[in-house]
Write a protein that holds these residues in place. Structure first.
Motif, short mmCIF file in Angstrom:
data_model
loop_
_atom_site.label_atom_id
_atom_site.label_comp_id
_atom_site.label_asym_id
_atom_site.label_seq_id
_atom_site.Cartn_x
_atom_site.Cartn_y
_atom_site.Cartn_z
N THR A 78 -42.68 -28.14 -14.51
CA THR A 78 -43.73 -27.58 -15.36
C THR A 78 -43.58 -26.07 -15.58
O THR A 78 -44.37 -25.48 -16.32
N THR A 79 -42.59 -25.45 -14.93
CA THR A 79 -42.45 -23.99 -15.03
C THR A 79 -42.28 -23.49 -16.46
O THR A 79 -42.95 -22.52 -16.86
N PRO A 80 -41.42 -24.11 -17.29
CA PRO A 80 -41.31 -23.63 -18.69
C PRO A 80 -42.63 -23.72 -19.44
O PRO A 80 -42.96 -22.82 -20.23
N MET A 81 -43.39 -24.77 -19.20
CA MET A 81 -44.68 -24.92 -19.87
C MET A 81 -45.64 -23.81 -19.42
O MET A 81 -46.40 -23.26 -20.24
N LEU A 82 -45.60 -23.47 -18.15
CA LEU A 82 -46.44 -22.39 -17.65
C LEU A 82 -46.04 -21.06 -18.27
O LEU A 82 -46.89 -20.24 -18.62
N GLY B 97 -41.73 -21.54 -10.24
CA GLY B 97 -40.29 -21.47 -10.49
C GLY B 97 -39.49 -20.92 -9.32
O GLY B 97 -38.40 -21.41 -9.02
N LEU B 98 -40.02 -19.89 -8.65
CA LEU B 98 -39.26 -19.24 -7.58
C LEU B 98 -39.48 -19.88 -6.22
O LEU B 98 -38.55 -19.94 -5.40
N PHE B 99 -40.69 -20.36 -5.98
CA PHE B 99 -41.01 -20.84 -4.64
C PHE B 99 -41.43 -22.31 -4.60
O PHE B 99 -41.61 -22.87 -3.51
N GLY B 100 -41.61 -22.92 -5.75
CA GLY B 100 -42.07 -24.30 -5.77
C GLY B 100 -43.45 -24.47 -5.17
O GLY B 100 -43.80 -25.53 -4.66
N ALA B 101 -44.28 -23.40 -5.25
CA ALA B 101 -45.59 -23.40 -4.62
C ALA B 101 -46.64 -24.03 -5.53
O ALA B 101 -46.47 -24.13 -6.75
#
Length: 256
Positions: free
Chosen positions: A4-8, A59-63
Motif C-alpha cells: 500500500t506504500t505507493p497508494m499512501l 515503506g521503510l519499516f513495514g510498520a
C-alpha cells in the motif's frame, strides 16, 4: 498482500496539493474570511503530512500506520469543527461538546481495534454514542442556532453539516467492515478510507473557499480562535453565538 506504500505516497501528494490550492485561495480572500480558507488548508495539510509519515513508516519499516492516520484525523477535525462552529455561531459549551464527540469518536475507534472481549464491545458502543452525540448537536442545537443567521451563512452551515455526516458515516462504516468484521483486506480498506477522506477534505475546502459572502458574515460576527462564540450576538444573526435564547452562560463566557 499488495503493497500500500505507493497508494499512501500518492494520497500524500493529493492532500498536500489540495492544501496548497486552498492556501492560495485563502490568500486571495479579504481579511477576515481568509482565516477560514487557511483552516481548510490546514485540514488538507494535516492529512497530507500524515500520509507522508505513513508512506515512510510503511515503506521503510513495514510498520503499522493506524496511529499516524488518527493523529492526522485529530488535526483535520479540529480545523473542520472550528469552522463549522464559527459558521453556526454557537457558544463555547456547544463547541466543546462537538469537539468531545468528534475527537472522542476518533480515538475510541482506534482504541477499539487493540482490545478484545467486553472492552472492545464497550469501546464500540462508545464510538456509536459519540457519533450519536455529534449528530444530535449538528441537527439539534447547531441547526437551531443557524436558523437565526443570514441565509448565506445558513446555507454554508447546512452544506458543511451534511458533508461532515457523510464523512462520519463513511469512515465508521469502513472501520466496521475492515477492522470489525474483517470483510476487506488492507489494500481495499485503505482505498475506501482514502476515497472517503478525499470527498470530505476536498469537499470541505471547496465549499469553504467558494463561500466568500457567508465567510464575510461569519468573520464579522465570530472569532475563529474563540471557539465559535460570536463577539456580538446582535450582529450577523440574532441569537447565533449562544447555546440557547438569552443564555446567561454565554454572556459570562463572552466577558472572558
Amino acid at each position: 498482500m499488495i503493497d500500500t506504500t505507493p497508494m499512501l505516497a500518492v494520497s500524500s501528494a493529493v492532500f498536500l496539493a489540495a492544501a496548497a490550492v486552498f492556501g492560495g485561495y485563502a490568500r486571495s480572500l479579504p481579511s477576515g474570511p481568509h482565516r477560514y480558507g487557511y483552516a481548510a488548508a490546514i485540514a488538507a495539510g494535516a492529512m497530507g503530512l500524515a500520509y507522508v509519515l505513513m508512506a515512510l513508516a510503511s515503506g521503510l519499516f513495514g510498520a503499522e500506520t493506524d496511529v499516524l492516520r488518527f493523529v492526522g484525523y485529530t488535526f483535520m477535525w479540529i480545523a473542520i469543527v472550528l469552522v463549522v462552529c464559527a459558521v453556526a455561531g454557537v457558544g463555547r459549551r456547544l463547541t466543546l461538546l462537538l469537539f468531545a464527540a468528534v475527537l472522542g469518536r476518533v480515538w475510541i475507534t482506534l482504541g477499539s481495534w487493540f482490545i478484545d472481549g467486553a472492552l472492545a464491545l464497550l469501546a464500540t458502543l462508545g464510538t456509536f454514542a459519540a457519533l450519536g452525540l455529534g449528530l444530535y448537536l449538528l441537527f439539534g442545537p447547531f441547526s437551531r442556532a443557524a436558523k437565526a443567521l443570514e441565509s448565506e451563512r445558513q446555507l454554508l452551515f447546512t452544506k458543511l453539516k451534511y458533508l461532515i455526516v457523510l464523512g462520519w458515516v463513511g469512515l465508521v462504516a469502513t472501520g466496521i467492515i475492515s477492522e470489525g468484521a474483517g470483510l476487506a483486506d488492507d489494500f481495499v480498506a485503505q482505498l475506501v478510507v482514502i476515497y472517503v477522506e478525499v470527498v470530505l477534505i476536498l469537499g470541505f475546502g471547496g465549499i469553504v473557499v467558494r463561500s466568500q459572502r457567508a465567510l464575510a458574515q461569519t468573520a464579522e460576527a465570530t472569532s475563529l480562535r474563540s471557539l465559535g462564540t460570536d463577539r456580538d450576538p446582535g450582529r450577523g444573526g440574532g441569537q447565533g453565538g449562544s447555546d440557547g435564547p438569552n443564555s446567561p452562560t454565554d454572556r459570562a463566557e463572552h466577558a472572558d
